[in-house]
Design a protein around this motif. Structure first.
Motif, PDB file in Angstrom:
ATOM      1  N   ASN A  23       0.864  -1.165   0.000  1.00  0.00           N
ATOM      2  CA  ASN A  23       0.000   0.000   0.000  1.00  0.00           C
ATOM      3  C   ASN A  23       0.913   1.231   0.000  1.00  0.00           C
ATOM      4  O   ASN A  23       1.834   1.300   0.806  1.00  0.00           O
ATOM      5  CB  ASN A  23      -0.883  -0.020   1.257  1.00  0.00           C
ATOM      6  CG  ASN A  23      -1.908   1.071   1.252  1.00  0.00           C
ATOM      7  OD1 ASN A  23      -2.019   1.845   0.305  1.00  0.00           O
ATOM      8  ND2 ASN A  23      -2.672   1.136   2.324  1.00  0.00           N
ATOM      9  N   PRO A  24       0.665   2.225  -0.863  1.00  0.00           N
ATOM     10  CA  PRO A  24       1.577   3.378  -0.914  1.00  0.00           C
ATOM     11  C   PRO A  24       1.703   4.114   0.423  1.00  0.00           C
ATOM     12  O   PRO A  24       2.775   4.612   0.753  1.00  0.00           O
ATOM     13  CB  PRO A  24       0.949   4.283  -1.969  1.00  0.00           C
ATOM     14  CG  PRO A  24       0.134   3.390  -2.811  1.00  0.00           C
ATOM     15  CD  PRO A  24      -0.345   2.297  -1.910  1.00  0.00           C
ATOM     16  N   SER A  25       0.641   4.151   1.189  1.00  0.00           N
ATOM     17  CA  SER A  25       0.729   4.852   2.472  1.00  0.00           C
ATOM     18  C   SER A  25       1.532   4.050   3.497  1.00  0.00           C
ATOM     19  O   SER A  25       2.120   4.625   4.410  1.00  0.00           O
ATOM     20  CB  SER A  25      -0.670   5.142   3.016  1.00  0.00           C
ATOM     21  OG  SER A  25      -1.378   3.934   3.224  1.00  0.00           O
ATOM     22  N   ASP A  26       1.577   2.738   3.346  1.00  0.00           N
ATOM     23  CA  ASP A  26       2.342   1.904   4.279  1.00  0.00           C
ATOM     24  C   ASP A  26       3.811   1.770   3.880  1.00  0.00           C
ATOM     25  O   ASP A  26       4.674   1.589   4.730  1.00  0.00           O
ATOM     26  CB  ASP A  26       1.729   0.503   4.363  1.00  0.00           C
ATOM     27  CG  ASP A  26       0.349   0.513   4.986  1.00  0.00           C
ATOM     28  OD1 ASP A  26       0.033   1.480   5.709  1.00  0.00           O
ATOM     29  OD2 ASP A  26      -0.410  -0.444   4.731  1.00  0.00           O
ATOM     30  N   SER A  27       4.098   1.849   2.588  1.00  0.00           N
ATOM     31  CA  SER A  27       5.472   1.613   2.148  1.00  0.00           C
ATOM     32  C   SER A  27       6.373   2.821   2.351  1.00  0.00           C
ATOM     33  O   SER A  27       7.583   2.671   2.435  1.00  0.00           O
ATOM     34  CB  SER A  27       5.492   1.194   0.675  1.00  0.00           C
ATOM     35  OG  SER A  27       4.975   2.232  -0.126  1.00  0.00           O
ATOM     36  N   ALA A  30      10.462   4.990   0.598  1.00  0.00           N
ATOM     37  CA  ALA A  30      11.275   3.945  -0.041  1.00  0.00           C
ATOM     38  C   ALA A  30      10.456   3.163  -1.059  1.00  0.00           C
ATOM     39  O   ALA A  30      10.946   2.825  -2.140  1.00  0.00           O
ATOM     40  CB  ALA A  30      11.848   3.012   1.014  1.00  0.00           C
ATOM     41  N   GLY A  31       9.217   2.890  -0.745  1.00  0.00           N
ATOM     42  CA  GLY A  31       8.354   2.182  -1.683  1.00  0.00           C
ATOM     43  C   GLY A  31       8.038   3.012  -2.912  1.00  0.00           C
ATOM     44  O   GLY A  31       8.020   2.505  -4.037  1.00  0.00           O
ATOM     45  N   ILE A  32       7.789   4.286  -2.701  1.00  0.00           N
ATOM     46  CA  ILE A  32       7.510   5.173  -3.826  1.00  0.00           C
ATOM     47  C   ILE A  32       8.752   5.314  -4.706  1.00  0.00           C
ATOM     48  O   ILE A  32       8.663   5.310  -5.934  1.00  0.00           O
ATOM     49  CB  ILE A  32       7.011   6.538  -3.317  1.00  0.00           C
ATOM     50  CG1 ILE A  32       5.655   6.355  -2.629  1.00  0.00           C
ATOM     51  CG2 ILE A  32       6.914   7.544  -4.448  1.00  0.00           C
ATOM     52  CD1 ILE A  32       5.160   7.560  -1.888  1.00  0.00           C
ATOM     53  N   LEU A  33       9.921   5.416  -4.088  1.00  0.00           N
ATOM     54  CA  LEU A  33      11.168   5.489  -4.843  1.00  0.00           C
ATOM     55  C   LEU A  33      11.389   4.212  -5.647  1.00  0.00           C
ATOM     56  O   LEU A  33      11.811   4.270  -6.809  1.00  0.00           O
ATOM     57  CB  LEU A  33      12.346   5.744  -3.909  1.00  0.00           C
ATOM     58  CG  LEU A  33      13.710   5.862  -4.567  1.00  0.00           C
ATOM     59  CD1 LEU A  33      13.754   7.091  -5.482  1.00  0.00           C
ATOM     60  CD2 LEU A  33      14.797   5.934  -3.517  1.00  0.00           C
ATOM     61  N   ALA A  34      11.097   3.064  -5.057  1.00  0.00           N
ATOM     62  CA  ALA A  34      11.251   1.795  -5.770  1.00  0.00           C
ATOM     63  C   ALA A  34      10.334   1.740  -6.991  1.00  0.00           C
ATOM     64  O   ALA A  34      10.751   1.294  -8.070  1.00  0.00           O
ATOM     65  CB  ALA A  34      10.971   0.626  -4.833  1.00  0.00           C
ATOM     66  N   VAL A  35       9.103   2.216  -6.842  1.00  0.00           N
ATOM     67  CA  VAL A  35       8.167   2.226  -7.967  1.00  0.00           C
ATOM     68  C   VAL A  35       8.671   3.156  -9.065  1.00  0.00           C
ATOM     69  O   VAL A  35       8.634   2.809 -10.253  1.00  0.00           O
ATOM     70  CB  VAL A  35       6.748   2.629  -7.490  1.00  0.00           C
ATOM     71  CG1 VAL A  35       5.845   2.940  -8.659  1.00  0.00           C
ATOM     72  CG2 VAL A  35       6.149   1.532  -6.633  1.00  0.00           C
ATOM     73  N   LEU A  36       9.160   4.335  -8.688  1.00  0.00           N
ATOM     74  CA  LEU A  36       9.665   5.270  -9.696  1.00  0.00           C
ATOM     75  C   LEU A  36      10.899   4.723 -10.404  1.00  0.00           C
ATOM     76  O   LEU A  36      11.058   4.903 -11.622  1.00  0.00           O
ATOM     77  CB  LEU A  36       9.972   6.627  -9.060  1.00  0.00           C
ATOM     78  CG  LEU A  36       8.743   7.434  -8.614  1.00  0.00           C
ATOM     79  CD1 LEU A  36       9.179   8.698  -7.901  1.00  0.00           C
ATOM     80  CD2 LEU A  36       7.843   7.751  -9.780  1.00  0.00           C
ATOM     81  N   ILE A  37      11.781   4.048  -9.678  1.00  0.00           N
ATOM     82  CA  ILE A  37      12.966   3.441 -10.299  1.00  0.00           C
ATOM     83  C   ILE A  37      12.560   2.335 -11.269  1.00  0.00           C
ATOM     84  O   ILE A  37      13.112   2.212 -12.364  1.00  0.00           O
ATOM     85  CB  ILE A  37      13.943   2.922  -9.223  1.00  0.00           C
ATOM     86  CG1 ILE A  37      14.605   4.109  -8.521  1.00  0.00           C
ATOM     87  CG2 ILE A  37      14.990   1.992  -9.823  1.00  0.00           C
ATOM     88  CD1 ILE A  37      15.433   3.736  -7.324  1.00  0.00           C
TER      89      ILE A  37
END
Length: 127
Positions: A23-27, A30-37
């Motif tokens: 979930n974007p709010s839980d990650s 770092a999770g958002i950066l991983a998705v963008l990468i």
């Protein structure tokens, strides 16, 4: 070309896994950066595969002579191609970033295109 195809498959699988399992709010950041990468890796792979495919089709239509200078120029061409594709792959990240903060308008698209053109010009002059 095999590396770009493999990178595309691995990036798509990892992105699907991340988008389905977190979930974007839980990650967090770092999770958002991983998705963008991963989106950058997918964009880069698609652009590389497309340009190599077009180059292959062009070489079938207009074959080149094979000598030592052509081999050196071809190697230099592929180095420049990889650098330009790396610059072009940043455009989807910029669009997604601006859209996520609600600032994606016509002027923003024009600015992204201008930034990409300047970056491509810079890369081509440096290589």
């Amino acid at each position: 070309m095999l590396c770009a195809g493999l990178g595309l498959v691995v990036s798509v699988v990892a992105l699907v896994f991340i988008l389905n399992m977190t979930n974007p709010s839980d990650s967090g950041p770092a999770g958002i950066l991983a998705v963008l990468i991963l989106i950058y890796a997918i964009s880069y792979s698609v652009i590389i595969l497309t340009t190599v495919l077009f180059d292959y089709i062009y070489r079938l239509i207009a074959p080149r002579q094979q000598d030592e200078t052509v081999a050196i120029r071809t190697k230099h061409f592929y180095h420049r191609l990889l650098a330009v594709c790396a610059v072009l792959a940043t455009a989807p990240i910029l669009v997604i970033s601006l859209n996520s903060i609600g600032r994606l308008g016509f002027l923003d698209i024009v600015l992204i295109v201008a930034i990409e053109l300047v970056a491509i010009f810079y890369v081509l002059k440096k290589l």
